[in-house]
Write an enzyme that holds these catalytic residues in place. Structure first.
Site, PDB file in Angstrom:
ATOM      1  N   LYS A 120      40.789  43.311  36.727  1.00  0.00           N
ATOM      2  CA  LYS A 120      39.937  43.901  36.922  1.00  0.00           C
ATOM      3  C   LYS A 120      39.310  44.533  35.979  1.00  0.00           C
ATOM      4  O   LYS A 120      38.095  45.753  36.472  1.00  0.00           O
ATOM      5  CB  LYS A 120      40.790  44.890  37.588  1.00  0.00           C
ATOM      6  CG  LYS A 120      41.744  44.633  39.277  1.00  0.00           C
ATOM      7  CD  LYS A 120      41.995  45.614  40.315  1.00  0.00           C
ATOM      8  CE  LYS A 120      42.474  44.674  41.460  1.00  0.00           C
ATOM      9  NZ  LYS A 120      42.834  44.906  42.860  1.00  0.00           N
ATOM     10  N   LYS A 202      40.981  32.620  43.599  1.00  0.00           N
ATOM     11  CA  LYS A 202      41.775  33.226  45.202  1.00  0.00           C
ATOM     12  C   LYS A 202      40.635  33.852  46.214  1.00  0.00           C
ATOM     13  O   LYS A 202      40.059  34.423  45.722  1.00  0.00           O
ATOM     14  CB  LYS A 202      43.181  34.546  44.798  1.00  0.00           C
ATOM     15  CG  LYS A 202      43.389  34.793  45.575  1.00  0.00           C
ATOM     16  CD  LYS A 202      44.368  36.063  44.364  1.00  0.00           C
ATOM     17  CE  LYS A 202      43.549  37.457  45.254  1.00  0.00           C
ATOM     18  NZ  LYS A 202      44.535  38.518  44.956  1.00  0.00           N
ATOM     19  N   LYS A 205      39.991  40.469  48.596  1.00  0.00           N
ATOM     20  CA  LYS A 205      38.956  41.323  49.291  1.00  0.00           C
ATOM     21  C   LYS A 205      37.624  41.818  48.547  1.00  0.00           C
ATOM     22  O   LYS A 205      37.327  42.570  48.853  1.00  0.00           O
ATOM     23  CB  LYS A 205      39.777  42.696  49.922  1.00  0.00           C
ATOM     24  CG  LYS A 205      41.497  42.946  50.617  1.00  0.00           C
ATOM     25  CD  LYS A 205      41.628  44.091  50.499  1.00  0.00           C
ATOM     26  CE  LYS A 205      43.704  44.506  50.480  1.00  0.00           C
ATOM     27  NZ  LYS A 205      43.587  44.434  49.567  1.00  0.00           N
TER      28      LYS A 205
HETATM   29  P1  ATP Z   1      42.038  42.281  45.620  1.00  0.00           P
HETATM   30  O1  ATP Z   1      40.906  41.904  46.174  1.00  0.00           O
HETATM   31  O2  ATP Z   1      40.943  44.093  45.602  1.00  0.00           O
HETATM   32  O3  ATP Z   1      42.146  42.515  44.772  1.00  0.00           O
HETATM   33  P2  ATP Z   1      43.671  41.188  47.395  1.00  0.00           P
HETATM   34  O4  ATP Z   1      42.663  40.808  48.457  1.00  0.00           O
HETATM   35  O5  ATP Z   1      44.559  40.621  46.420  1.00  0.00           O
HETATM   36  O6  ATP Z   1      42.720  42.359  46.794  1.00  0.00           O
HETATM   37  P3  ATP Z   1      45.467  42.902  47.623  1.00  0.00           P
HETATM   38  O7  ATP Z   1      46.630  44.616  48.572  1.00  0.00           O
HETATM   39  O8  ATP Z   1      45.931  42.717  45.886  1.00  0.00           O
HETATM   40  O9  ATP Z   1      44.162  42.033  47.572  1.00  0.00           O
HETATM   41  O10 ATP Z   1      46.797  42.341  47.937  1.00  0.00           O
HETATM   42  C1  ATP Z   1      48.310  42.322  48.969  1.00  0.00           C
HETATM   43  C2  ATP Z   1      49.094  41.858  49.405  1.00  0.00           C
HETATM   44  O11 ATP Z   1      47.677  40.220  49.510  1.00  0.00           O
HETATM   45  C3  ATP Z   1      49.624  40.901  48.023  1.00  0.00           C
HETATM   46  O12 ATP Z   1      51.291  40.551  48.016  1.00  0.00           O
HETATM   47  C4  ATP Z   1      49.016  39.762  47.677  1.00  0.00           C
HETATM   48  O13 ATP Z   1      49.694  38.850  46.349  1.00  0.00           O
HETATM   49  C5  ATP Z   1      48.333  38.434  48.333  1.00  0.00           C
HETATM   50  N1  ATP Z   1      47.173  38.673  48.315  1.00  0.00           N
HETATM   51  C6  ATP Z   1      46.152  38.567  48.066  1.00  0.00           C
HETATM   52  N2  ATP Z   1      45.335  37.612  48.226  1.00  0.00           N
HETATM   53  C7  ATP Z   1      45.726  36.909  48.588  1.00  0.00           C
HETATM   54  C8  ATP Z   1      46.102  35.158  48.879  1.00  0.00           C
HETATM   55  N3  ATP Z   1      44.259  34.367  48.719  1.00  0.00           N
HETATM   56  N4  ATP Z   1      46.441  34.377  49.000  1.00  0.00           N
HETATM   57  C9  ATP Z   1      47.763  34.674  49.384  1.00  0.00           C
HETATM   58  N5  ATP Z   1      47.915  35.817  49.574  1.00  0.00           N
HETATM   59  C10 ATP Z   1      47.186  36.410  48.933  1.00  0.00           C
END
Ligand code: ATP
Ligand code: LTN
Length: 338
Positions: A120, A202, A205
């Protein structure tokens, strides 16, 4: 003689940030869908981590709206506020108070090793604030304050649960047993849903590429289009393999959406092309998300209900949190307020 001791359920805690205007299919499969499934077996506490969100700059009005949408999404995914505690992190100030104390028991070096921080800070080079750095300490406080046994998260958050254990262990070693040591609880299938555009990355969002992520509120036509464009390979066989990250990912997604095992998916599409498979993925995901999306839309029309859920959840959470916080304050030598 019959054993009348009532076995206490294990405590589950997890959180999700309300950053970005809605969740991705990765968040849905890797996190919130599993949270709903854990409610009968465990005592569950689920939180919208809005304090974590401001480690990256947010527009205030959007953050407010996204927080409501995140809360509505947890309810639409099947989390029942009568069974589980659901609340907004900033409504329970004890988390931030415990985080301050734990900051003083966390080493600069161990925070410097966190992959999410490195990732980040390289993406937000103009805003590498102290909150981004100490983010895992607040997350440790979220977990430890409820004496959680299990923390259901996607694979990317495992390192943060491990540092929470390290901090708890250090504190327990100095002041006698205070915190339960939490374990990460990572789903066997779908722990890391990959980007549809770059399947080595991955699904996230914050990815600016609209074709990379399925968003939980996407319309059916968008879902179908994104799957149609999903990056695959030139082998043309619906079968998992080490050099087929795109197809591996689609097989995982299709398995989760249909309840089939990956082997059954391969058998179903034996001899068929990627075009057919991608169309089937789109249909299955759209069908899985349809009732969820409709319910989020309904709940968003009823903010009074969402406010009430949040208020009641925060009251229950605050009562539990206060117990651990006062124990910790006493142990470090703070004078109690009489
Ligand atoms: P950002 O892109 O802002 O980092 P993010 O999509 O990674 O956000 P988080 O709020 O960090 O989302 O994650 C919320 C939950 O969703 C966490 O438990 C994280 O491990 C899970 N998660 C996020 N992305 C994935 C993914 N691609 N596959 C499986 N689990 C996920
Ligand atoms: N850091 C997590 C969100 C989060 C969390 C938590 C998860 C905040 N506090 C406590 C589990 C337990 C994330 O970005 N996914």
């Amino acid at each position: 003689m019959a054993d009348i001791a009532v076995e206490k359920k294990k405590i589950v805690l997890s959180g999700i940030q309300p950053s970005g205007n809605q969740f991705t299919l990765g968040n849905y499969i890797g996190a919130i869908r599993n949270w709903a499934n854990m409610q009968d077996e465990f005592d569950c506490i689920y939180m919208i981590a809005n304090e974590h969100s401001i480690t990256v700059r947010q527009e205030p009005a959007k953050l407010r709206e996204n927080t409501y949408r995140a809360l509505a999404s947890l309810l639409a995914a099947g989390i029942d506020p009568q069974k589980s505690i659901v609340f907004i992190q900033s409504h329970v100030p004890a988390h931030a108070e415990l985080a301050w104390i734990l900051n003083c028991y966390t080493m600069f070096g161990e925070l410097s090793r966190m992959t999410q921080f490195k990732d980040k800070s390289s993406k937000n080079a103009d805003n590498i604030n102290a909150g981004l750095f100490t983010y895992p300490v607040l997350m440790a406080a979220d977990i430890l304050i409820y004496q959680a046994d299990l923390v259901p998260v996607g694979a990317d958050q495992k390192q943060h649960v491990e540092i929470a254990r390290d901090i708890a262990n250090r504190f327990n070693g100095l002041y006698s047993n205070t915190f339960k040591l939490p374990e990460p609880y990572i789903p066997a299938i779908g722990a890391k849903i990959m980007s549809l555009a770059e399947p080595e990355k991955k699904m996230s969002k914050s990815d600016p590429n609209v074709n990379a992520s399925i968003l939980v509120m996407d319309k059916k036509e968008d879902i179908l289009r994104k799957f149609k464009r999903a990056v695959t390979d030139s082998q043309g066989e619906v079968r998992r393999g080490p050099d087929k990250p795109g197809i591996n990912n689609l097989i995982t997604i299709y398995s989760v959406a249909t309840g089939l095992t990956p082997e059954q998916v391969e058998a179903q599409f034996a001899g068929k092309g990627y075009g057919d498979f991608k169309a089937a993925c789109g249909e299955a995901v759209a069908e899985m998300l349809r009732p969820f999306r409709e319910q989020v839309e309904d709940l968003m029309k009823n903010k009074d209900y969402l406010d009430q859920v949040a208020r009641e959840g925060a009251e229950k959470a605050a009562r539990l949190a206060a117990r651990t916080l006062s124990k910790v304050q006493k142990k470090v030598g703070f004078v109690p307020k009489l």
